[in-house]
Design a protein around this motif. Structure first.
Motif, PDB file in Angstrom:
ATOM      1  N   ASP A  88    -112.089  83.249 -42.417  1.00  0.00           N
ATOM      2  CA  ASP A  88    -111.785  82.044 -41.653  1.00  0.00           C
ATOM      3  C   ASP A  88    -110.670  81.230 -42.287  1.00  0.00           C
ATOM      4  O   ASP A  88    -109.848  80.629 -41.572  1.00  0.00           O
ATOM      5  CB  ASP A  88    -113.038  81.181 -41.513  1.00  0.00           C
ATOM      6  CG  ASP A  88    -113.996  81.710 -40.451  1.00  0.00           C
ATOM      7  OD1 ASP A  88    -113.689  82.753 -39.836  1.00  0.00           O
ATOM      8  OD2 ASP A  88    -115.055  81.078 -40.240  1.00  0.00           O
ATOM      9  N   ASP A  89    -110.604  81.184 -43.621  1.00  0.00           N
ATOM     10  CA  ASP A  89    -109.547  80.386 -44.236  1.00  0.00           C
ATOM     11  C   ASP A  89    -108.173  81.009 -43.990  1.00  0.00           C
ATOM     12  O   ASP A  89    -107.191  80.298 -43.725  1.00  0.00           O
ATOM     13  CB  ASP A  89    -109.798  80.187 -45.737  1.00  0.00           C
ATOM     14  CG  ASP A  89    -109.902  81.489 -46.514  1.00  0.00           C
ATOM     15  OD1 ASP A  89    -110.200  82.534 -45.904  1.00  0.00           O
ATOM     16  OD2 ASP A  89    -109.694  81.467 -47.736  1.00  0.00           O
ATOM     17  N   LEU A  90    -108.084  82.354 -44.009  1.00  0.00           N
ATOM     18  CA  LEU A  90    -106.811  83.001 -43.705  1.00  0.00           C
ATOM     19  C   LEU A  90    -106.454  82.844 -42.230  1.00  0.00           C
ATOM     20  O   LEU A  90    -105.282  82.659 -41.886  1.00  0.00           O
ATOM     21  CB  LEU A  90    -106.860  84.476 -44.084  1.00  0.00           C
ATOM     22  CG  LEU A  90    -106.865  84.785 -45.582  1.00  0.00           C
ATOM     23  CD1 LEU A  90    -106.995  86.296 -45.816  1.00  0.00           C
ATOM     24  CD2 LEU A  90    -105.590  84.270 -46.252  1.00  0.00           C
ATOM     25  N   LEU A  91    -107.458  82.905 -41.359  1.00  0.00           N
ATOM     26  CA  LEU A  91    -107.191  82.681 -39.939  1.00  0.00           C
ATOM     27  C   LEU A  91    -106.640  81.273 -39.713  1.00  0.00           C
ATOM     28  O   LEU A  91    -105.693  81.080 -38.933  1.00  0.00           O
ATOM     29  CB  LEU A  91    -108.458  82.885 -39.118  1.00  0.00           C
ATOM     30  CG  LEU A  91    -108.900  84.328 -38.882  1.00  0.00           C
ATOM     31  CD1 LEU A  91    -110.287  84.363 -38.266  1.00  0.00           C
ATOM     32  CD2 LEU A  91    -107.904  85.061 -37.980  1.00  0.00           C
ATOM     33  N   ALA A  92    -107.223  80.289 -40.379  1.00  0.00           N
ATOM     34  CA  ALA A  92    -106.752  78.915 -40.225  1.00  0.00           C
ATOM     35  C   ALA A  92    -105.317  78.770 -40.728  1.00  0.00           C
ATOM     36  O   ALA A  92    -104.484  78.102 -40.098  1.00  0.00           O
ATOM     37  CB  ALA A  92    -107.681  77.958 -40.965  1.00  0.00           C
ATOM     38  N   GLU A  93    -105.003  79.408 -41.862  1.00  0.00           N
ATOM     39  CA  GLU A  93    -103.638  79.350 -42.384  1.00  0.00           C
ATOM     40  C   GLU A  93    -102.663  80.058 -41.453  1.00  0.00           C
ATOM     41  O   GLU A  93    -101.532  79.596 -41.247  1.00  0.00           O
ATOM     42  CB  GLU A  93    -103.588  79.973 -43.779  1.00  0.00           C
ATOM     43  CG  GLU A  93    -104.316  79.156 -44.836  1.00  0.00           C
ATOM     44  CD  GLU A  93    -104.307  79.846 -46.197  1.00  0.00           C
ATOM     45  OE1 GLU A  93    -103.243  80.385 -46.577  1.00  0.00           O
ATOM     46  OE2 GLU A  93    -105.360  79.852 -46.869  1.00  0.00           O
ATOM     47  N   LEU A  94    -103.087  81.179 -40.887  1.00  0.00           N
ATOM     48  CA  LEU A  94    -102.238  81.905 -39.941  1.00  0.00           C
ATOM     49  C   LEU A  94    -101.958  81.050 -38.711  1.00  0.00           C
ATOM     50  O   LEU A  94    -100.813  80.975 -38.236  1.00  0.00           O
ATOM     51  CB  LEU A  94    -102.920  83.215 -39.538  1.00  0.00           C
ATOM     52  CG  LEU A  94    -102.134  84.165 -38.639  1.00  0.00           C
ATOM     53  CD1 LEU A  94    -100.910  84.720 -39.353  1.00  0.00           C
ATOM     54  CD2 LEU A  94    -103.037  85.307 -38.163  1.00  0.00           C
ATOM     55  N   GLY A  95    -102.983  80.384 -38.193  1.00  0.00           N
ATOM     56  CA  GLY A  95    -102.788  79.517 -37.038  1.00  0.00           C
ATOM     57  C   GLY A  95    -101.874  78.345 -37.344  1.00  0.00           C
ATOM     58  O   GLY A  95    -101.017  77.989 -36.524  1.00  0.00           O
ATOM     59  N   ALA A  96    -102.027  77.745 -38.526  1.00  0.00           N
ATOM     60  CA  ALA A  96    -101.181  76.613 -38.900  1.00  0.00           C
ATOM     61  C   ALA A  96     -99.717  77.013 -39.010  1.00  0.00           C
ATOM     62  O   ALA A  96     -98.819  76.199 -38.764  1.00  0.00           O
ATOM     63  CB  ALA A  96    -101.669  76.021 -40.221  1.00  0.00           C
ATOM     64  N   ALA A  97     -99.466  78.282 -39.378  1.00  0.00           N
ATOM     65  CA  ALA A  97     -98.093  78.790 -39.512  1.00  0.00           C
ATOM     66  C   ALA A  97     -97.546  79.365 -38.211  1.00  0.00           C
ATOM     67  O   ALA A  97     -96.469  79.950 -38.204  1.00  0.00           O
ATOM     68  CB  ALA A  97     -98.046  79.858 -40.602  1.00  0.00           C
ATOM     69  N   LYS A  98     -98.282  79.206 -37.110  1.00  0.00           N
ATOM     70  CA  LYS A  98     -97.869  79.716 -35.799  1.00  0.00           C
ATOM     71  C   LYS A  98     -97.785  81.236 -35.770  1.00  0.00           C
ATOM     72  O   LYS A  98     -97.027  81.813 -34.987  1.00  0.00           O
ATOM     73  CB  LYS A  98     -96.522  79.118 -35.362  1.00  0.00           C
ATOM     74  CG  LYS A  98     -96.496  77.604 -35.326  1.00  0.00           C
ATOM     75  CD  LYS A  98     -97.525  77.044 -34.362  1.00  0.00           C
ATOM     76  CE  LYS A  98     -97.451  75.519 -34.302  1.00  0.00           C
ATOM     77  NZ  LYS A  98     -98.523  74.941 -33.443  1.00  0.00           N
ATOM     78  N   GLY A  99     -98.559  81.889 -36.661  1.00  0.00           N
ATOM     79  CA  GLY A  99     -98.634  83.346 -36.634  1.00  0.00           C
ATOM     80  C   GLY A  99     -99.584  83.809 -35.550  1.00  0.00           C
ATOM     81  O   GLY A  99    -100.152  83.016 -34.798  1.00  0.00           O
ATOM     82  N   LEU A 100     -99.785  85.124 -35.509  1.00  0.00           N
ATOM     83  CA  LEU A 100    -100.556  85.709 -34.406  1.00  0.00           C
ATOM     84  C   LEU A 100    -101.491  86.785 -34.928  1.00  0.00           C
ATOM     85  O   LEU A 100    -101.081  87.674 -35.670  1.00  0.00           O
ATOM     86  CB  LEU A 100     -99.593  86.309 -33.381  1.00  0.00           C
ATOM     87  CG  LEU A 100    -100.165  86.828 -32.069  1.00  0.00           C
ATOM     88  CD1 LEU A 100    -100.990  85.767 -31.369  1.00  0.00           C
ATOM     89  CD2 LEU A 100     -99.030  87.299 -31.166  1.00  0.00           C
ATOM     90  N   CYS A 101    -102.761  86.675 -34.562  1.00  0.00           N
ATOM     91  CA  CYS A 101    -103.780  87.662 -34.902  1.00  0.00           C
ATOM     92  C   CYS A 101    -104.126  88.450 -33.646  1.00  0.00           C
ATOM     93  O   CYS A 101    -104.639  87.883 -32.678  1.00  0.00           O
ATOM     94  CB  CYS A 101    -105.020  86.971 -35.464  1.00  0.00           C
ATOM     95  SG  CYS A 101    -106.364  88.105 -35.900  1.00  0.00           S
ATOM     96  N   LEU A 102    -103.850  89.748 -33.659  1.00  0.00           N
ATOM     97  CA  LEU A 102    -104.140  90.615 -32.525  1.00  0.00           C
ATOM     98  C   LEU A 102    -105.450  91.349 -32.795  1.00  0.00           C
ATOM     99  O   LEU A 102    -105.549  92.127 -33.748  1.00  0.00           O
ATOM    100  CB  LEU A 102    -103.005  91.613 -32.297  1.00  0.00           C
ATOM    101  CG  LEU A 102    -101.618  91.002 -32.062  1.00  0.00           C
ATOM    102  CD1 LEU A 102    -100.595  92.101 -31.764  1.00  0.00           C
ATOM    103  CD2 LEU A 102    -101.651  89.990 -30.925  1.00  0.00           C
TER     104      LEU A 102
END
Length: 377
Positions: free
Chosen positions: A255-269
């Protein structure tokens, strides 16, 4: 060598970039504010799913069709090919508008053998697309993806390839980009390891930004992912990662990496893989719910992983099955605007951002001549 000390951090957006006109206007890019719901008098979830997907098709983040076709002496993707998970009739039945074709390599290849095998994969992918030009079209930019869709073709983007394909050479990276490579997975090499990115690895990310090659961080260590997030000026991609909080697979994200990815406007497929997400369509929907809640609606997309050898959840056996997943999300109360981001809008944003970053970086930075022996030796 002064270029090597220039940190292209995303926070430095005012370094002369503000005077560059955005090469891709906002029209056609879906946001929660601009989305217009599809008018459909029938509230049945599956009927609504087909209606939404007709307007906002699926951009599938991982498909290995060229790899699966290597064992067939004859195939007909236009008419239909039952020996694989992907063909034109099923792509159209599933409302798939774009595919990333994964350039898989046999286990254990590195150095010149990995470079050669990647070139063979690129050649095979281009041959497959050329023999199926009524249904597929090779693309390299966000604009070309939109054009292919408008012409009734499924857009094909080449990649991701594995980092060993570079042979530790930025020159090879540039040549792979010229051949159409659009994404690179940063794992399996000395410069992107459990310890994170080395100085050469950081230079690879900078050069990828300059070219417009998207960094795929699925399977990368937390240290590599975090350093890439802070270094890359373009949004990054986790092309086949689900939620570790729901299913503790090593490629899934905490969850912490997902939150960081979202904050950086990245994308999780999220992969449609029984191993990573679970055995049913409801399990996949659970991951999508969770990632949307943790990272935001603009951080989540779909990765079919079809023809990669993965087992798929029930009701999601091939590329025609996406409407069943969207119907499940609608039953759970997903807004149509969030579905549109999930299927098409988020990937289009990622592609446009990568294109813009490349155009801007090319005005500031010459091709890097750094070598791994200079930086990591």
């Amino acid at each position: 060598m002064a270029d090597l000390q220039h940190d292209l951090s995303r926070t430095a957006a005012a370094d002369g970039f503000d005077d560059l006109a955005e090469p891709y206007p906002d029209e056609g890019v879906i946001t929660a504010e601009s989305y217009e719901p599809v008018s459909d008098p029938d509230d049945a979830p599956l009927t609504r799913a087909h209606a939404i997907l007709a307007a906002h098709p699926v951009a599938d983040g991982c498909n290995a069709l060229p790899w699966a076709l290597r064992r067939l002496s004859y195939y007909d993707l236009e008419l239909g090919e039952s020996t694989v998970d992907t063909d034109v009739p099923r792509l159209r039945g599933g409302h798939v508008g774009a595919l990333f074709w994964s350039l898989q390599l046999p286990e254990g290849l590195d150095g010149d053998r990995a470079v050669g095998a990647t070139l063979e994969q690129l050649d095979r992918a281009k041959t497959v697309a050329r023999t199926c030009d009524e249904g597929l079209r090779l693309t390299a930019t966000a604009g070309q993806v939109a054009d292919a869709r408008n012409c009734g073709r499924v857009a094909v983007l080449l990649g991701p390839a594995g980092a060993p394909a570079l042979g530790d050479s930025l020159g090879i990276l540039r040549q792979l980009h010229l051949l159409g490579l659009r994404a690179l997975t940063l794992t399996g090499v000395s410069w992107a390891s459990e310890a994170g990115l080395t100085r050469f690895g950081e230079e690879v990310v900078r050069e990828m930004n300059r070219l417009g090659v998207i960094a795929d961080l699925s399977g990368a260590s937390a240290q590599t992912l975090r350093r890439a997030l802070s270094l890359s000026r373009a949004p990054v991609l986790c092309g086949r990662s689900a939620a570790r909080a729901i299913r503790p697979h090593p490629v899934n994200l905490s969850d912490d990496l997902l939150a960081e990815l979202g904050a950086a406007k990245g994308l999780c497929l999220v992969p449609l893989s029984a191993e990573q997400t679970g055995p049913t369509v409801r399990d996949v929907a659970d991951h999508l719910d969770h990632i949307r809640a943790v990272a935001g609606a603009e951080c989540v997309g779909l990765s079919g992983t079809y023809d990669s050898g993965s087992a798929h959840p029930q009701e999601l056996q091939d590329t025609s099955c996406y409407p069943r997943l969207i119907a499940e999300l609608l039953r759970r109360g997903w807004e149509e605007s969030d579905v549109a981001l999930l299927t098409w809008g988020n990937v289009q944003r990622l592609l446009r951002s990568a294109d813009f970053t490349a155009r801007a970086a090319q005005q500031r930075r010459e091709p890097s001549t750094a070598t791994i022996s200079e930086l990591d030796g």
